[in-house]
Design a protein around this motif. Structure first.
Motif, PDB file in Angstrom:
ATOM      1  N   LEU A 569     -13.505   8.822  11.472  1.00 24.17           N
ATOM      2  CA  LEU A 569     -14.312   8.943  12.347  1.00 24.17           C
ATOM      3  C   LEU A 569     -13.217   9.450  13.015  1.00 24.17           C
ATOM      4  O   LEU A 569     -12.202   8.564  13.536  1.00 24.17           O
ATOM      5  N   LYS A 570     -13.445  10.249  14.046  1.00 20.82           N
ATOM      6  CA  LYS A 570     -12.564  10.817  15.106  1.00 20.82           C
ATOM      7  C   LYS A 570     -12.762  10.132  16.276  1.00 20.82           C
ATOM      8  O   LYS A 570     -11.856   9.860  16.708  1.00 20.82           O
ATOM      9  N   ALA A 571     -14.358   9.446  16.301  1.00 17.66           N
ATOM     10  CA  ALA A 571     -14.640   8.803  17.624  1.00 17.66           C
ATOM     11  C   ALA A 571     -14.530   7.117  17.074  1.00 17.66           C
ATOM     12  O   ALA A 571     -14.884   7.114  17.814  1.00 17.66           O
ATOM     13  N   GLU A 572     -14.303   6.850  16.077  1.00 23.51           N
ATOM     14  CA  GLU A 572     -13.475   5.872  15.439  1.00 23.51           C
ATOM     15  C   GLU A 572     -12.556   5.593  14.293  1.00 23.51           C
ATOM     16  O   GLU A 572     -13.177   5.656  13.268  1.00 23.51           O
ATOM     17  N   THR A 573     -11.448   5.914  14.999  1.00 22.69           N
ATOM     18  CA  THR A 573     -10.281   5.992  14.026  1.00 22.69           C
ATOM     19  C   THR A 573     -10.264   4.686  12.940  1.00 22.69           C
ATOM     20  O   THR A 573      -9.544   4.992  11.687  1.00 22.69           O
ATOM     21  N   LYS A 574     -11.025   3.401  13.484  1.00 27.36           N
ATOM     22  CA  LYS A 574     -11.233   2.209  12.859  1.00 27.36           C
ATOM     23  C   LYS A 574     -11.866   2.718  11.097  1.00 27.36           C
ATOM     24  O   LYS A 574     -11.639   1.551  10.181  1.00 27.36           O
ATOM     25  N   VAL A 575     -13.181   3.118  11.107  1.00 29.18           N
ATOM     26  CA  VAL A 575     -13.915   3.525  10.242  1.00 29.18           C
ATOM     27  C   VAL A 575     -13.271   4.868   8.946  1.00 29.18           C
ATOM     28  O   VAL A 575     -13.479   5.359  10.107  1.00 29.18           O
ATOM     29  N   VAL A 576     -12.828   3.949   8.375  1.00 27.72           N
ATOM     30  CA  VAL A 576     -12.097   5.141   7.157  1.00 27.72           C
ATOM     31  C   VAL A 576     -13.672   5.207   5.988  1.00 27.72           C
ATOM     32  O   VAL A 576     -14.723   4.765   5.772  1.00 27.72           O
ATOM     33  N   VAL A 577     -13.279   6.747   5.812  1.00 28.48           N
ATOM     34  CA  VAL A 577     -14.990   7.524   5.018  1.00 28.48           C
ATOM     35  C   VAL A 577     -14.360   7.126   3.537  1.00 28.48           C
ATOM     36  O   VAL A 577     -15.002   7.004   2.480  1.00 28.48           O
ATOM     37  N   TRP A 578     -12.683   7.691   3.303  1.00 26.71           N
ATOM     38  CA  TRP A 578     -12.287   7.667   2.178  1.00 26.71           C
ATOM     39  C   TRP A 578     -10.538   7.813   2.196  1.00 26.71           C
ATOM     40  O   TRP A 578     -10.151   7.973   3.475  1.00 26.71           O
ATOM     41  N   THR A 579     -10.508   7.281   1.083  1.00 30.24           N
ATOM     42  CA  THR A 579      -9.230   7.319   1.089  1.00 30.24           C
ATOM     43  C   THR A 579      -8.091   8.036  -0.086  1.00 30.24           C
ATOM     44  O   THR A 579      -9.057   8.315  -1.211  1.00 30.24           O
ATOM     45  N   ARG A 580      -6.712   8.274  -0.420  1.00 34.65           N
ATOM     46  CA  ARG A 580      -6.318   8.349  -1.039  1.00 34.65           C
ATOM     47  C   ARG A 580      -6.851   9.511  -1.758  1.00 34.65           C
ATOM     48  O   ARG A 580      -6.917  10.104  -3.012  1.00 34.65           O
ATOM     49  N   ASN A 615     -10.385  -0.676  -0.545  1.00 30.57           N
ATOM     50  CA  ASN A 615     -10.497  -1.829  -0.570  1.00 30.57           C
ATOM     51  C   ASN A 615     -10.322  -2.611   1.486  1.00 30.57           C
ATOM     52  O   ASN A 615      -9.520  -3.218   1.623  1.00 30.57           O
ATOM     53  N   LEU A 616     -11.289  -2.441   1.233  1.00 34.98           N
ATOM     54  CA  LEU A 616     -12.049  -2.827   2.817  1.00 34.98           C
ATOM     55  C   LEU A 616     -13.071  -3.534   3.459  1.00 34.98           C
ATOM     56  O   LEU A 616     -14.487  -2.774   1.951  1.00 34.98           O
ATOM     57  N   PRO A 617     -12.944  -4.056   3.353  1.00 30.49           N
ATOM     58  CA  PRO A 617     -14.525  -4.315   4.057  1.00 30.49           C
ATOM     59  C   PRO A 617     -15.486  -3.432   3.932  1.00 30.49           C
ATOM     60  O   PRO A 617     -15.256  -2.641   5.171  1.00 30.49           O
ATOM     61  N   ALA A 618     -16.742  -3.631   4.000  1.00 35.08           N
ATOM     62  CA  ALA A 618     -18.270  -2.657   3.951  1.00 35.08           C
ATOM     63  C   ALA A 618     -18.730  -3.136   5.377  1.00 35.08           C
ATOM     64  O   ALA A 618     -18.858  -4.228   5.517  1.00 35.08           O
ATOM     65  N   LEU A 619     -18.579  -1.350   6.024  1.00 31.48           N
ATOM     66  CA  LEU A 619     -19.793  -1.315   7.044  1.00 31.48           C
ATOM     67  C   LEU A 619     -21.148  -0.402   6.791  1.00 31.48           C
ATOM     68  O   LEU A 619     -21.118   0.425   6.482  1.00 31.48           O
ATOM     69  N   LEU A 620     -22.286  -0.670   6.758  1.00 30.15           N
ATOM     70  CA  LEU A 620     -23.139   0.068   6.365  1.00 30.15           C
ATOM     71  C   LEU A 620     -24.172   0.752   8.059  1.00 30.15           C
ATOM     72  O   LEU A 620     -24.331   1.332   8.242  1.00 30.15           O
ATOM     73  N   GLU A 621     -23.372  -0.217   8.948  1.00 28.23           N
ATOM     74  CA  GLU A 621     -24.184   1.098  10.206  1.00 28.23           C
ATOM     75  C   GLU A 621     -22.807   0.849  11.368  1.00 28.23           C
ATOM     76  O   GLU A 621     -22.131  -0.259  11.511  1.00 28.23           O
ATOM     77  N   PRO A 641     -29.152  17.484   8.072  1.00 27.27           N
ATOM     78  CA  PRO A 641     -28.600  16.946   8.483  1.00 27.27           C
ATOM     79  C   PRO A 641     -29.688  15.619   8.295  1.00 27.27           C
ATOM     80  O   PRO A 641     -30.763  15.701   7.434  1.00 27.27           O
ATOM     81  N   PRO A 642     -28.911  14.343   8.598  1.00 34.37           N
ATOM     82  CA  PRO A 642     -29.918  13.394   8.532  1.00 34.37           C
ATOM     83  C   PRO A 642     -31.100  12.761   9.727  1.00 34.37           C
ATOM     84  O   PRO A 642     -30.345  13.104  10.670  1.00 34.37           O
ATOM     85  N   ILE A 643     -31.619  11.657   9.637  1.00 37.27           N
ATOM     86  CA  ILE A 643     -32.470  12.300  11.086  1.00 37.27           C
ATOM     87  C   ILE A 643     -32.446  11.348  12.268  1.00 37.27           C
ATOM     88  O   ILE A 643     -31.284   9.671  11.634  1.00 37.27           O
ATOM     89  N   GLY A 644     -31.441  12.214  13.154  1.00 38.12           N
ATOM     90  CA  GLY A 644     -31.883  10.649  14.603  1.00 38.12           C
ATOM     91  C   GLY A 644     -30.475  10.540  13.766  1.00 38.12           C
ATOM     92  O   GLY A 644     -30.082   9.312  14.064  1.00 38.12           O
ATOM     93  N   SER A 645     -29.985  11.694  13.128  1.00 41.29           N
ATOM     94  CA  SER A 645     -28.160  11.597  12.553  1.00 41.29           C
ATOM     95  C   SER A 645     -27.040  11.364  14.076  1.00 41.29           C
ATOM     96  O   SER A 645     -27.595  11.719  14.935  1.00 41.29           O
ATOM     97  N   ASP A 646     -25.840  10.043  13.951  1.00 40.63           N
ATOM     98  CA  ASP A 646     -24.864  10.030  15.574  1.00 40.63           C
ATOM     99  C   ASP A 646     -24.130  11.009  14.844  1.00 40.63           C
ATOM    100  O   ASP A 646     -23.422  11.250  14.577  1.00 40.63           O
ATOM    101  N   LYS A 647     -23.798  11.085  16.167  1.00 36.28           N
ATOM    102  CA  LYS A 647     -22.667  11.780  16.673  1.00 36.28           C
ATOM    103  C   LYS A 647     -21.246  11.407  16.722  1.00 36.28           C
ATOM    104  O   LYS A 647     -20.565  13.152  15.759  1.00 36.28           O
ATOM    105  N   ARG A 648     -21.572  10.804  16.331  1.00 36.96           N
ATOM    106  CA  ARG A 648     -19.554  10.136  15.729  1.00 36.96           C
ATOM    107  C   ARG A 648     -19.487  10.509  14.508  1.00 36.96           C
ATOM    108  O   ARG A 648     -18.875  10.311  13.840  1.00 36.96           O
TER     109      ARG A 648
END
Length: 659
Positions: A569-580, A615-621, A641-648
């Motif tokens: 995520l550009k706003a949260e660069t420690k939050v990984v969406v996918w790798t490799r 291989n990272l801890p999962a984050l649900l929100e 789009p999801p209902i009430g989506s987060d801009k991040r």
């Protein structure tokens, strides 16, 4: 440039230490919000200032409203690494003291990593600051950004909001492109209130909102979209061609790399529907129709013509998508070949216009009409300036019959009460304009006599009117002969039309079954032909929701999906969406997320099943504060789009993974 591109450019310039940036825009409120988010992303403080409100927040807790010079003098009291958004500074830049002060504080701004953002609709930078100030044009919203404005209006209408298909939504969004977000919101509200069923009138009403953008120009005239394709009798070859080109302006076509059609040149006999076709084309496309008076442009005083042309073309690109109608272009260019050698202004003017015709990228569709094409410059007729050159001939029997029926019906008379077959048979050589005159004159004559329109009235008026094909027989014959081998006919042969209708019916019958299999075939066929970007959108549409792991597996036969890159995520660069994954796949997914063609939906790890995931801890929100250590957040990709989506969730950035 898109909003995302400009924000990235601003980010780069601010982090590179640019001391003063001039941001030109009419959308102060929208961009103030975007800049506030940018400041948060790059961890910079933000101070706003205006001559009425003073600095917000105030310097050192002092609530005294500071004038311009005092505020600039106190910038040093703010901590380092701050952005200062100064509103409507252009009137103050005529004050020599303020210009001098700006020049004085530039070294201090650079040393303390501070940037002045001067925002306003006018970018008149004094000569003293030209080398110190960088001017950026802030773009108005693109189509996907307009989607949120439309959704806001639909939400406000609640249960009274009309049901919209995706095609109708796209037409609505295209209709307001060129307006500011605030203007678009007002236009949506005005046109959708009380609407239960979507009709063409809703779209044309939206397009008319752009009328004010060409007001004040002596060279441009705005036309309401009143006539449509059904108002043209015949010209089926032209109708078929323009209907196909209209599809090329869709978001789906743009996603497949299909370029915008440039325009069409309509040549032919006077009174045969060229001008009407221009109006119908604009309505079919759903674009505003603006006519350029070329003859007036070329008659402007020496030196002003080129400036006026630049302004006209810039304005057309601003309100794009749009249709630029150039009527009787042959008269404007009459004698060009002779004058170009002696008149340098004329040569430059025409040269610039021809270059724009070929090189412009904005969706401005040009419709030019000409009665005598033989006198036009050869370079104007070269493919690349216009997509096609059509010849509009005198109407044939079937077209004359249709034209009689159209004009009778338009004036409130039932065509089936008249022998339009006989009228069409006996009116060979009459143009569409002449047939309209016959119907109009017959109605007036019957009314003045206190009677009801009859077949005899129509026949009488037909006999009284001498068609142009008789009075100018030689010229029309020569024009037809010239066009025979040089132009595409706007009228299809009737027998060919019958065969095409039959093929279309058979084709529809073939497609009617198994739409699921057809959709699956579509994304695979696109991928096999190298259209992997478009294939990804079709794939998500077919699957409805999909994990990135599925994309990596299913697209592996068609492109390189594995690699050494990841998405965060550009706003949260420690939050990984996918790798490799590969750089190409990472950039494609990121592009579609930012353009709001695809959306990230947070989920748990269940949809990933036994798939190997980061291989990272999962984050649900996402927590309120920034994440301290890298986490993997599982997402599904969907088209809605999801209902009430987060801009991040709306912006991703690509990173290179370590070994």
């Amino acid at each position: 440039m898109s909003t995302t591109t400009v924000l990235d450019d601003l980010r780069s310039r601010i982090l590179s230490g640019y001391p003063i940036l001039f941001l030109r825009t009419y959308e102060e409120q929208r961009w103030e919000g975007e800049l506030a988010e940018l400041a948060l992303d790059i961890e910079r403080g933000l101070v706003t200032w205006s001559v009425t409100a003073g600095p917000q927040p105030p310097v050192s807790g002092d609530t005294t409203r500071l004038d311009t010079l005092d505020f600039l003098s106190k910038l040093s009291e703010y901590p380092p690494e701050h952005l200062f958004l100064l509103k409507d500074m252009h009137p103050h830049l005529s004050d020599a003291r303020i210009v001098r002060k700006l020049r004085d504080i530039i070294p201090e701004l650079i040393a303390q990593r501070k940037t002045l953002l001067l925002i306003g609709p006018v970018d008149e930078v004094p000569f003293d600051l030209v080398k110190e100030v960088t001017t950026l044009e802030l773009p108005i919203p693109e189509m996907e950004e307009m989607r949120s404005e439309l959704q806001t209006v639909l939400d406000s209408l609640a249960e009274k909001a009309p049901e919209l298909t995706e095609a109708q939504t796209e037409r609505l969004l295209k209709a307001v492109l060129g307006l500011t977000a605030h203007e678009a919101r007002k236009a949506f509200t005005r046109t959708l209130q009380g609407v239960e069923v979507m009709t063409d009138d809703v779209f044309t009403a939206l397009v008319s909102e752009k009328r004010h953008m060409v007001q004040g120009s002596d060279l441009l005239e705005f036309f309401d979209l009143e006539e449509g394709i059904d108002d043209i009798g015949g010209l089926d070859g032209l109708k078929e061609w323009i209907t196909q080109r209209a599809q090329a302006f869709s978001a789906d076509a743009q996603g497949r790399g299909i370029s915008n059609p440039k325009g069409v040149l309509l040549a032919g006999v006077q009174g045969c529907g060229k001008s009407l076709s221009a109006k119908a084309i604009a309505r079919l496309l759903g674009f505003p129709l603006v006519r350029l008076d070329m003859s007036a442009l070329l008659e402007q005083q020496r030196g002003s013509s080129e400036h006026n042309l630049r302004e006209v073309l810039r304005l057309m690109e601003t309100i794009a998508p749009s249709v630029l109608w150039m009527e009787e272009i042959d008269k404007a260019f009459a004698g060009y070949e002779d004058e170009a050698g002696t008149d340098a202004t004329m040569a430059r003017l025409v040269g610039r216009f021809l270059t724009w015709l070929q090189e412009h990228k904005e969706p401005v569709f040009v419709v030019a009409t000409a009665n005598n094409i033989a006198g036009l410059p050869p370079e104007l007729l070269r493919r690349g300036r216009f997509d096609e050159l059509f010849f509009v001939d005198l109407p044939n029997y079937y077209e004359r019959k249709s034209i009689f029926e159209i004009h009778l019906k338009r004036r409130g008379w039932r065509p089936d009460k008249f022998d339009t077959d006989a009228l069409a048979q006996s009116s060979d050589g009459y143009s569409g304009a002449e047939i309209e005159q016959i119907v109009n004159s017959a109605i007036i004559e019957s009314y003045s006599k206190g009677g009801v329109l009859s077949q005899d009235d129509l026949n009488d008026q037909k006999e009284l009117l001498v068609p142009l094909s008789v009075t100018m027989e030689d010229k029309i014959f020569a024009l037809r002969e010239w066009a025979r081998s040089r132009c595409r006919p706007a009228t299809l042969d009737h027998r060919v039309m019958q065969l095409m209708d039959e093929e279309e019916r058979l084709g529809q019958a073939d497609v009617a079954d198994g739409s699921n299999a057809a959709m699956a075939f579509k994304w695979k066929a696109l991928a096999e032909h190298g259209q992997t970007d478009a294939a990804l959108v079709e794939y998500v549409k077919f699957m409805e929701s999909v994990t990135i792991a599925q994309i990596v597996d299913d697209f592996a036969p068609y492109m390189t999906t594995a690699g050494e890159f990841g998405l965060v995520l550009k706003a949260e660069t420690k939050v990984v969406v996918w790798t490799r994954i590969s750089q190409e796949l990472a950039d494609t997914i990121s592009k579609y997320i930012e353009n709001k063609r695809l959306y990230l939906h947070p989920t748990d790890s269940e949809p990933y099943g036994g798939t190997k995931h980061p291989n990272l801890p999962a984050l649900l929100e996402l927590p309120e504060d920034k994440v301290a250590k890298p986490h993997w957040m599982p997402f599904l990709l969907k088209q809605m789009p999801p209902i009430g989506s987060d801009k991040r969730f709306s912006r991703l950035t690509r990173i290179k993974m370590g070994r």
